[in-house]
Write an enzyme that holds these catalytic residues in place. Structure first.
Site, mmCIF file in Angstrom:
data_model
loop_
_atom_site.group_PDB
_atom_site.id
_atom_site.type_symbol
_atom_site.label_atom_id
_atom_site.label_comp_id
_atom_site.label_asym_id
_atom_site.label_seq_id
_atom_site.Cartn_x
_atom_site.Cartn_y
_atom_site.Cartn_z
ATOM 1 N N ALA A 29 0.671 -1.225 0.190
ATOM 2 C CA ALA A 29 0.052 0.009 -0.094
ATOM 3 C C ALA A 29 0.908 1.276 -0.061
ATOM 4 O O ALA A 29 1.877 1.109 0.333
ATOM 5 C CB ALA A 29 -0.738 0.223 1.205
ATOM 6 N N GLU B 220 -0.282 -9.769 -0.665
ATOM 7 C CA GLU B 220 -1.923 -10.410 -0.638
ATOM 8 C C GLU B 220 -2.413 -10.547 -2.046
ATOM 9 O O GLU B 220 -3.237 -11.409 -2.244
ATOM 10 C CB GLU B 220 -2.588 -9.356 0.251
ATOM 11 C CG GLU B 220 -1.930 -9.467 1.847
ATOM 12 C CD GLU B 220 -2.545 -8.336 2.402
ATOM 13 O OE1 GLU B 220 -3.455 -8.562 3.583
ATOM 14 O OE2 GLU B 220 -2.353 -7.046 2.226
ATOM 15 N N GLU C 90 3.369 -5.827 7.911
ATOM 16 C CA GLU C 90 2.495 -4.584 8.618
ATOM 17 C C GLU C 90 2.741 -4.575 9.895
ATOM 18 O O GLU C 90 2.621 -3.428 10.315
ATOM 19 C CB GLU C 90 1.216 -4.924 8.057
ATOM 20 C CG GLU C 90 0.436 -4.752 6.645
ATOM 21 C CD GLU C 90 0.999 -5.841 5.876
ATOM 22 O OE1 GLU C 90 0.463 -5.621 4.514
ATOM 23 O OE2 GLU C 90 1.653 -6.872 6.087
ATOM 24 N N GLY D 58 0.414 -5.712 0.744
ATOM 25 C CA GLY D 58 -0.751 -5.763 -0.460
ATOM 26 C C GLY D 58 -0.168 -6.248 -1.634
ATOM 27 O O GLY D 58 -0.829 -6.939 -2.301
#
Length: 715
Positions: A69, A120, A140, A117
């Site tokens: 992100a 992910e 994270e 992300g």
């Protein structure tokens, strides 16, 4: 072309395969900023509308895959409510679910870093092929949050709970061999073969040789654990994670909570649990602090690169003067990072000590499998021990690291300047002596600056680059460039007694001295400050720094800032010094040190400390934790504010990172300025008023008063 934007494209390949290609224009890396998330939504619309497709290949046009992100967008979340935060995670969760549910198989070619992300989205694909130069991971928890786009749901269902928790809780980047062994990826390929292997994997799935439907069922179903297995597994895991994370970092434990809570749920319900956990963590001060540290580090790196670009030449050959523990550490770090270095001393015993230090550090790397014996030999061969100045005319930078004595440094610097070329940068590793004072001995003061390393050099990230009144930008630029090459975090500061870090550390020590004088137990103070987050309390820290070093530095600071740092009483630290108790260096200071089985000094309490200081301290008094913290931290905070206001350091970000990287200031508090923003200047002002009787170091600065009146914060 099925879809095209400035963030990604979708094209049709031979064999009715679509390629989803991430390539964010104007950026060096791909990231899931709001722009990219929006375009991914539209790309999926186009894919779902396109007929006749049989498979999807996901690729990246950058040297990295996707770094995750856009962290800069996180800061707006800290003051938001749970609904707004869930909205932040919800849109891309919907994207990844749609990607996972396309009516044909998908394979991702992971060509570089796929983090957060970025990993992910890989987990949402059916098959994952990884380059031998790539790394994957979910970092994270380093930011005080947890994966918000399915990481806590899909990863444990793919590689198992134990392994997934380890990956997420430690936030570690995983190499291809570890990822393949865990089952997180299906194949590993050389960079030049990655696309070919990924397409072959996809075609095998299209032909029915690989069962992609079973993969999806596994990711969308409850975890395969019965109640007894789950109870035993999660109890053990939670205990281990809590112990490793510590009480000040809630994110790793929350990861386990979310996985446990969602173990019996399908994908959609489990994602709801994850979203709630993400929202809960995102509003904590810890998340704000750790994201702040990340952004500050990016700023620091950008400034350091900016300085490096201004350097007139590359540092290809260095030298260090003085081959003790510090000189040997500097030589090791330089050689290990690829810059050959001459290590000069006035006697062979000094050179032997420096080489012994470098050899010890390299041997540890070989022992741990991080370096081969051959590589160790190469590094040692790039350290040139010498008793003369032979070859110094070819050196790009010289770091002086001789004894902390002004007369000795003056003589050594003046002598060295005559042996080097007119454009060589000369830097001093002094921790306390004024750069302007040292420059008085030089004919070319414009080529001179401070380069203050912290001990131990190989472990401490910070280097203070100190510019004197006559230091040129060229000298600063080349010194920062050298620090960058050595893998260090360079903070450029102006000259003053103690520079930045020591200037703000000694008011903290003064706060400790006043507490002990007023009857506080030094052990109790240590315990309170360690619970607050410091890696070691002030008495323990002074023992590690060296009490003789501390007393000398305190004298320099008292002379430089007599209104705040000249104490009118004998301190417990001075008593230790007078009794030749220098701390760990001679095995006794405030504490006594005995080597443990691994040869490391283990601290033990000795009653003799109390006996020695009994005549200079008040009767034993119990202080509240809050008062101890305020009395310790206020002098540091006000002095750091003065440094900012005087221009010694340019930004709160650099000041906060200097204390994190140079002193081990607790990262979960983000730095002193971040801490003041968190508790509020009203709180700081109230504490200042309460302890005003302790002296000027407890008074708010004019800048702090102005910020308080205007309702402003440092960030």
């Amino acid at each position: 072309m099925i879809y095209q934007s400035d963030a990604l494209t979708v094209t049709r390949l031979d064999g009715d395969i679509a390629e989803l290609h991430f390539d964010l224009q104007g950026e060096s890396v791909n990231k899931f900023d709001q722009n990219t998330v929006g375009h991914l939504t539209k790309a999926l619309d186009a894919l779902e509308a396109e007929s006749g497709l049989r498979g999807l290949l996901v690729t990246s046009g950058k040297p990295v895959f996707i770094v995750g992100a856009d962290i800069t967008e996180f800061t707006s979340l800290f003051g938001a409510g749970a609904d707004e935060i869930k909205g932040f995670t919800g849109l891309n969760n919907a994207n990844f679910n749609r990607l996972q549910n396309l009516p044909y198989p998908s394979t991702v070619a992971i060509n570089g870093f796929a983090l957060g992300g970025g990993f992910e989205v890989c987990l949402a694909c059916d098959f994952r092929v990884m380059s031998t130069v790539a790394k994957v991971g979910l970092p994270e928890t380093k930011l005080g949050i947890l994966p918000g786009w399915g990481g806590t749901v899909r990863l444990p269902r793919i590689i198992g709970v134990d392994e997934a928790v380890m990956w997420i809780a430690t936030a570690a980047e995983q190499r291809p061999d570890a990822a393949l062994k865990a089952g997180a990826v299906d194949a590993v390929a050389a960079p030049e073969q990655l696309r070919e292997v990924a397409l072959a994997t996809l075609n095998n799935a299209i032909d029915g040789k690989l069962d992609y439907v079973a993969r999806r069922t596994q990711k969308s179903s409850p975890l395969p654990l019965n109640d007894t297995e789950a109870m035993m597994a999660f109890f053990t895991i939670k205990q281990m994670v809590a112990q490793q994370a510590g009480r000040n970092y809630p994110a790793p434990v929350k990861v386990v909570d979310c996985i446990e809570q969602a173990r019996g749920m399908d994908l959609e319900a489990a994602l709801e649990v994850e979203a709630a956990g993400f929202a809960e963590l995102a509003v904590t001060p810890v998340a704000a602090a750790l994201v702040g540290v990340f952004l500050n580090d990016q700023l620091l790196g950008k400034k350091a690169k900016g300085w490096e670009k201004r350097a007139d030449k590359k540092v290809e050959q260095a030298a260090v003067l003085g081959a003790g523990i510090m000189g040997g550490g500097i030589a090791y770090q330089s050689a290990y990072k690829g810059v050959p270095i001459k290590m000069k001393d006035i006697n062979q015993a000094g050179l032997d000590l420096g080489l012994k230090e470098a050899n010890k550090l390299l041997a540890k790397r070989v022992e741990r499998g991080r370096m081969s014996p051959g590589q160790m030999g190469e590094v040692l061969n790039s350290i040139d021990p010498t008793l003369t100045y032979g070859g110094f005319e070819d050196v790009d930078i010289v770091v002086e690291a001789v004894v902390e004595n002004p007369k000795v440094k003056h003589a050594v610097l003046a002598e060295t300047e005559k042996q080097i070329s007119p454009d060589t940068v000369l830097a001093s590793n002094t921790s306390t002596i004024s750069i302007d004072f040292l420059a008085q001995a030089l004919e070319r003061p414009e080529n001179f600056c401070g380069m203050h390393f912290f001990n131990p050099v190989h472990a401490m990230p910070l280097v203070e680059v100190i510019r004197g009144e006559k230091t040129s930008d060229t000298a600063v630029a080349r010194t920062v460039a050298y620090a960058n090459k050595m893998g260090k975090k360079a903070v450029v500061v102006k000259d003053c007694p103690g520079f930045l870090v020591n200037r703000v550390l000694f008011p903290y020590f003064d706060g400790f001295s006043k507490l002990v004088r007023d009857g506080a137990d030094f052990q109790a103070v240590d315990k309170v400050m360690e619970r607050w987050g410091w890696p070691m309390g002030p008495a323990y820290l002074m023992d590690v720094v060296g009490i003789d070093t501390g007393v000398h530095a305190a004298e320099v600071m008292a002379e430089g800032f007599p209104d705040r740092m000249k104490l009118d009483f004998k301190t417990a630290t001075e008593v230790m010094f007078e009794n030749e108790r220098y701390g760990q260096k001679n095995s006794i200071g405030f504490y006594e040190y005995v080597e443990d089985k691994r040869g490391k000094p283990k601290k033990t309490v000795t009653e003799s400390t109390y006996e020695l200081i009994k005549d200079i301290v008040a009767e034993r008094t119990e202080f509240s934790d809050e008062d101890i913290i305020a009395r310790m931290m206020l002098p540091m905070a006000t002095e750091l504010a003065r440094c900012l206001e005087e221009g010694i350091v340019e930004t709160p970000a650099e000041a906060d990172l200097a204390l994190l990287y140079g002193l081990g200031f607790p990262p979960f508090r983000g730095g002193v300025f971040r801490w003041m923003d968190t508790v509020g200047l009203e709180f700081i002002a109230a504490a200042s008023e309460k302890f005003a009787h302790l002296g000027k170091s407890y008074e708010l600065t004019d800048g702090m008063k102005a910020k308080l009146a205007a309702g402003e914060t440092y960030y």
